[in-house]
Design a protein around this motif. Structure first.
Motif, PDB file in Angstrom:
ATOM      1  N   SER A 119       0.846  -1.188   0.000  1.00 26.18           N
ATOM      2  CA  SER A 119       0.000   0.000   0.000  1.00 26.18           C
ATOM      3  C   SER A 119       0.882   1.238   0.000  1.00 26.18           C
ATOM      4  O   SER A 119       1.988   1.234   0.546  1.00 26.18           O
ATOM      5  CB  SER A 119      -0.919   0.007   1.227  1.00 26.18           C
ATOM      6  OG  SER A 119      -1.646   1.218   1.317  1.00 26.18           O
ATOM      7  N   ARG A 355      -2.354   9.125  -0.130  1.00 20.79           N
ATOM      8  CA  ARG A 355      -2.045   8.015  -1.039  1.00 20.79           C
ATOM      9  C   ARG A 355      -0.927   8.473  -1.962  1.00 20.79           C
ATOM     10  O   ARG A 355      -1.142   9.238  -2.917  1.00 20.79           O
ATOM     11  CB  ARG A 355      -3.268   7.612  -1.852  1.00 20.79           C
ATOM     12  CG  ARG A 355      -4.264   6.767  -1.057  1.00 20.79           C
ATOM     13  CD  ARG A 355      -5.201   7.614  -0.242  1.00 20.79           C
ATOM     14  NE  ARG A 355      -6.116   6.841   0.591  1.00 20.79           N
ATOM     15  CZ  ARG A 355      -7.205   7.326   1.140  1.00 20.79           C
ATOM     16  NH1 ARG A 355      -7.524   8.600   0.940  1.00 20.79           N
ATOM     17  NH2 ARG A 355      -7.953   6.589   1.911  1.00 20.79           N
ATOM     18  N   GLU A 570      -5.770  -1.204  -4.621  1.00 27.04           N
ATOM     19  CA  GLU A 570      -5.632   0.245  -4.502  1.00 27.04           C
ATOM     20  C   GLU A 570      -5.983   0.925  -5.816  1.00 27.04           C
ATOM     21  O   GLU A 570      -6.679   1.960  -5.833  1.00 27.04           O
ATOM     22  CB  GLU A 570      -4.205   0.604  -4.084  1.00 27.04           C
ATOM     23  CG  GLU A 570      -4.022   2.063  -3.713  1.00 27.04           C
ATOM     24  CD  GLU A 570      -2.674   2.317  -3.086  1.00 27.04           C
ATOM     25  OE1 GLU A 570      -2.625   2.672  -1.898  1.00 27.04           O
ATOM     26  OE2 GLU A 570      -1.652   2.180  -3.801  1.00 27.04           O
ATOM     27  N   GLU A 659     -10.839   3.398   3.207  1.00 28.26           N
ATOM     28  CA  GLU A 659      -9.669   2.591   3.529  1.00 28.26           C
ATOM     29  C   GLU A 659      -9.734   2.105   4.971  1.00 28.26           C
ATOM     30  O   GLU A 659     -10.068   2.866   5.891  1.00 28.26           O
ATOM     31  CB  GLU A 659      -8.393   3.400   3.308  1.00 28.26           C
ATOM     32  CG  GLU A 659      -7.121   2.579   3.475  1.00 28.26           C
ATOM     33  CD  GLU A 659      -5.868   3.377   3.217  1.00 28.26           C
ATOM     34  OE1 GLU A 659      -4.828   2.763   2.940  1.00 28.26           O
ATOM     35  OE2 GLU A 659      -5.932   4.617   3.304  1.00 28.26           O
ATOM     36  N   SER A 675      -3.816  -3.262   5.186  1.00 29.52           N
ATOM     37  CA  SER A 675      -4.809  -2.294   4.702  1.00 29.52           C
ATOM     38  C   SER A 675      -5.643  -2.898   3.586  1.00 29.52           C
ATOM     39  O   SER A 675      -5.198  -3.791   2.851  1.00 29.52           O
ATOM     40  CB  SER A 675      -4.134  -1.015   4.214  1.00 29.52           C
ATOM     41  OG  SER A 675      -3.335  -1.266   3.080  1.00 29.52           O
TER      42      SER A 675
END
Length: 787
Positions: A119, A355, A570, A659, A675
């Motif tokens: 992640s 992110r 993601e 998330e 995650s």
């Protein structure tokens, strides 16, 4: 008659800069560039407001007496509104790029040292109350969507600079293609250029390719995440048989199910560290378990005592990597023999996460855009302007260069057929004596097109009857409008269908609330829900639990979960969160395109009713208007941008991803993270987005059906119509110019723009050219030479 003396502004030509903004790397000599530039009027030196001058239609058309002037130095105060707008956009884009660059630098260390290599989400290691971040999240997402809308608008402006024709390209486009649109961001216009097509396409693709990621990642670059911390207060309790032990349901404890992988790892290592891939059942167990701070681990003393805290997380991870799974058996002790019971509830924690994958990509796109815009503005100094961005620029260019004037078509509407001449080189197929039925000017074979030379700006008379009735925009656009209507209709129908389905289930749930939540015991209700805990907070909370409300972070319902600890999850989360906004951005461009054409047509039609000053980017002075940039006025542009920002924000609230971060430390103090993303939605946000989408579709249909009445031919951005209206335009006044009847020529009446007094159009009369222009059409005019 007094002839007015005009002065022209010697400004930089943006054409070379827009097509090749890196041209500053090559040496150049601005004094000897070999270009014969037309002089653009600067009326600041002298004002002229006489409207009573009226010359004979047979008097030869007079030319401007011009004196080139050098543009005043400076970066802001002495610049035209258009140049100040371009520089403001470059500075704002630079500000956006700087902010994202600072964010990337500030969190780069955390990105390198992140606990989860699968992640790119980073942030604080301690969470805060989710309710305290709710308003912050709303403000951040709204600001991001406003910024994304402004970035789209600024990029479209610079794209229009690239796609617009220069003064030298107009003659070529008229001869080769017959017509072209002005004032719109249409990449097809690039193919109408005489020179620089390759560089124009490269610049346009650069701007477009750096705009798509902005709308694909904007809503995901920053936002809150649910921050779960495992229980740290651990107590081991040996008993005879752990499977027979559970706290009573009303004791405030949570009893997990059997074969809980996290509990099995906790029993062996002394830390709550999930190692294997987390499936849906494990995820539900973990979400519930991490709402508590204390855990009791029950195990059979006889079989499992030797294995309490006998391994480290690293050893178990190695075992899992070698065997593809973690063994559920240790001697006579199995995972089914161990159970965990959680107590001492804690509030859910959240954090603001960056992110970094999205941040890096957006930063690169914004930096590229900022560099391009700064280069365009830097290289745009000390060059003459030639880009025609408004129909006023085309009119001014045509009035200054006689080779751009289209004679004999003063009443021909944009998009209609026009006459052209064909020069044919005779060959072996030309022996037939029968005249060809194809073509307008030749009397024999025209099937071999390679032997034909077509002039689509031949200045042949094309008389038309003066009538007030005009076609709508959809008739002028043709197949382009059909494609737009299909896209808009399908998008609105899809969103409306989803809203109706949700409304049906929402109504059914609302109707069944009283039935399902009649009383705590459900006595006398055979189908009643005996789990009365869901009903205690009222109907709104009951429905929000199932359908969400306004979406976003804290008021949304879950649809499903994506796989944990996968880069593909993601990317899928980014696509889900921003896919609707990306599609809407394309529809927004269609809306702006249609509204721009309607706005231009309205301004053009006003020239028949009253005098008006042309809105130009090439010229400055009292005779010309600089009230706003490009085609849309502020009263239209700002509401459209506000509508777009609101729609982007609602779509981001309607369906998005949340998330879920599980973070902790093992017995050695090494931080770990797991995650994943959950797909969420809010029914109220979907309904509001549907209403706005239907309203937008209605606005586009209104634009498609827009029509006006008037004798002035419809234009809709047609360069040919503008050039056909300048046959008698040889002067400009402070009050502007007007379109009307200019008198009778040798055969037909004539109409067009003039700074002098004009007469009313005679209905049902034939209009084409004047006596002077009938003679003028035989003259050979040297075309304008521009690089």
């Amino acid at each position: 008659m007094n002839q007015r003396k005009y002065s022209f502004e010697d400004t930089d030509s943006l054409e070379l800069t827009l097509l090749r903004p890196w041209s500053f790397l090559a040496p150049s000599d601005s004094k000897s560039d070999g270009m014969e530039q037309p002089l653009i009027a600067d009326a600041a030196k002298e004002s002229h407001s006489s409207l009573v001058r009226h010359r004979s239609l047979t008097t030869p058309r007079q030319q401007f007496e011009a004196e080139p002037t050098i543009r005043p130095p400076g970066w802001w105060n002495d610049q035209m509104l258009f140049d100040r707008s371009l520089r403001s956009m470059a500075m704002l884009m630079t500000l956006y790029a700087s902010i994202l660059t600072i964010i990337c630098i500030a969190f780069f260390k955390d990105f390198v040292q992140r606990g989860n290599p699968n992640s790119t989400s980073v942030g604080q290691h301690k969470g805060k109350s989710c309710k305290s971040l709710r308003n912050i999240d709303i403000v951040i997402q709204l600001v991001i969507n406003i910024a994304a809308t402004t970035i789209l608008g600024m990029s479209n402006t610079y794209q229009q600079l690239v796609t617009s024709l220069s003064m030298g390209d107009i003659r070529w486009a008229l001869l080769k293609f017959g017509d072209c649109r002005v004032g719109t961001n249409s990449p097809s216009t690039i193919n109408r250029k005489q020179n620089g097509k390759r560089w124009a396409w490269l610049a346009w693709l650069l701007l477009v390719s750096t705009s798509v990621p902005i709308h694909f990642f904007a809503n995901s670059v920053i936002g809150p995440s649910v921050f779960l911390i495992p229980p740290r207060d651990i107590a081991y309790k040996p008993i005879d048989d752990a499977r027979d032990w559970k706290y009573p349901p009303d004791s405030g404890h949570y009893n997990n199910g059997f074969r809980d992988e996290a509990c099995w790892v906790l029993f062996q290592t002394g830390s709550y560290t999930p190692l294997q891939n987390i499936d849906q059942s494990d995820l539900n167990e973990m979400r519930t378990a991490m709402q508590y701070t204390h855990v009791d681990v029950f195990y059979p003393e006889a079989d499992c005592s030797p294995y309490v805290n006998h391994s480290s997380p690293a050893e178990l991870a190695k075992e899992m990597s070698n065997n593809s799974r973690l063994s559920s058996q240790r001697g006579n002790c199995s995972a089914e023999d161990v159970t965990c019971t959680y107590s001492e509830p804690s509030s859910q924690q959240c954090r603001l996460s960056i992110r970094m994958s999205a941040a890096f990509l957006l930063t690169a796109c914004l930096v590229i855009k900022a560099i391009y815009m700064l280069t365009v503005n830097y290289q745009g100094r000390r060059r003459k302007k030639t880009q025609c961005l408004t129909f006023g620029d085309v009119i001014v260019a045509s009035s200054m260069d006689p080779t751009l004037i289209i004679k004999g078509e003063c009443m021909v509407n944009g998009g209609e057929a026009y006459r052209h001449s064909t020069d044919h080189k005779c060959h072996k197929h030309c022996s037939a004596e029968t005249p060809s039925v194809s073509g307008d000017e030749l009397g024999h074979c025209q099937k071999c097109s390679k032997h034909n030379e077509i002039n689509r700006a031949a200045n042949l008379p094309q008389p038309c009857i003066a009538t007030k009735y005009k076609k709508s925009l959809i008739s002028n656009l043709g197949s382009t409008a059909l494609r737009q209507m299909i896209i808009l209709s399908l998008s609105s129908a899809a969103l409306l269908g989803v809203s109706l389905v949700l409304a049906f289930f929402f109504g059914a749930a609302a109707t069944g609330y009283k039935y399902n939540c009649a009383n705590p015991t459900g006595a006398g209700l055979p189908a009643a829900n005996t789990d009365y805990e869901k009903c205690m907070k009222g109907r709104s909370a009951f429905l929000a639990k199932q359908f969400g409300s306004f979406g976003g972070f804290e008021s949304a319902a879950a649809i499903g979960d994506l796989d944990f600890d996968r880069a593909s999850s993601e990317v899928a989360a980014f696509a889900i969160s921003n896919g609707a906004q990306l599609l809407y951005s394309l529809l927004y461009l269609l809306l702006v395109y249609n509204v721009t054409l309607v706005s231009m047509e309205y301004d053009w039609g006003q020239l028949e009713k009253q005098r008006g000053r042309l809105r130009c980017t090439l010229v400055r002075g009292k005779e010309f208007d600089q009230s706003y940039l490009l085609q849309l006025p502020k009263v239209i542009l700002f509401p459209i941008m506000g509508f777009s920002s609101l729609m982007h924000w609602l779509l981001g609230q309607a369906i998005s991803t949340k998330e879920l971060i599980i973070s902790g430390k093992d017995v050695n103090g090494v931080r770990w993270e797991r995650s994943g993303y959950s797909v969420i939605y809010g029914v109220y946000a979907i309904w509001l987005a549907t209403i706005l989408m239907v309203a937008m579709t209605g606005a586009c249909y209104w634009a498609f059906s827009y029509t006006r009445e008037g004798f002035i031919p419809q234009m809709y951005g047609s360069i040919r119509v503008c050039c056909a209206a300048t046959t008698e335009l040889d002067n400009y006044t402070d009050e502007g110019i007007q379109w009307g009847d200019l008198g009778t020529g040798e055969r037909f009446r004539h109409a067009g723009l003039s700074a002098d007094t004009v007469k009313a159009i005679v209905p049902a009369e034939l209009y084409s050219g004047t006596k002077y222009h009938d003679m003028e059409s035989s003259r050979t005019l040297k075309p304008l030479k521009l690089d």
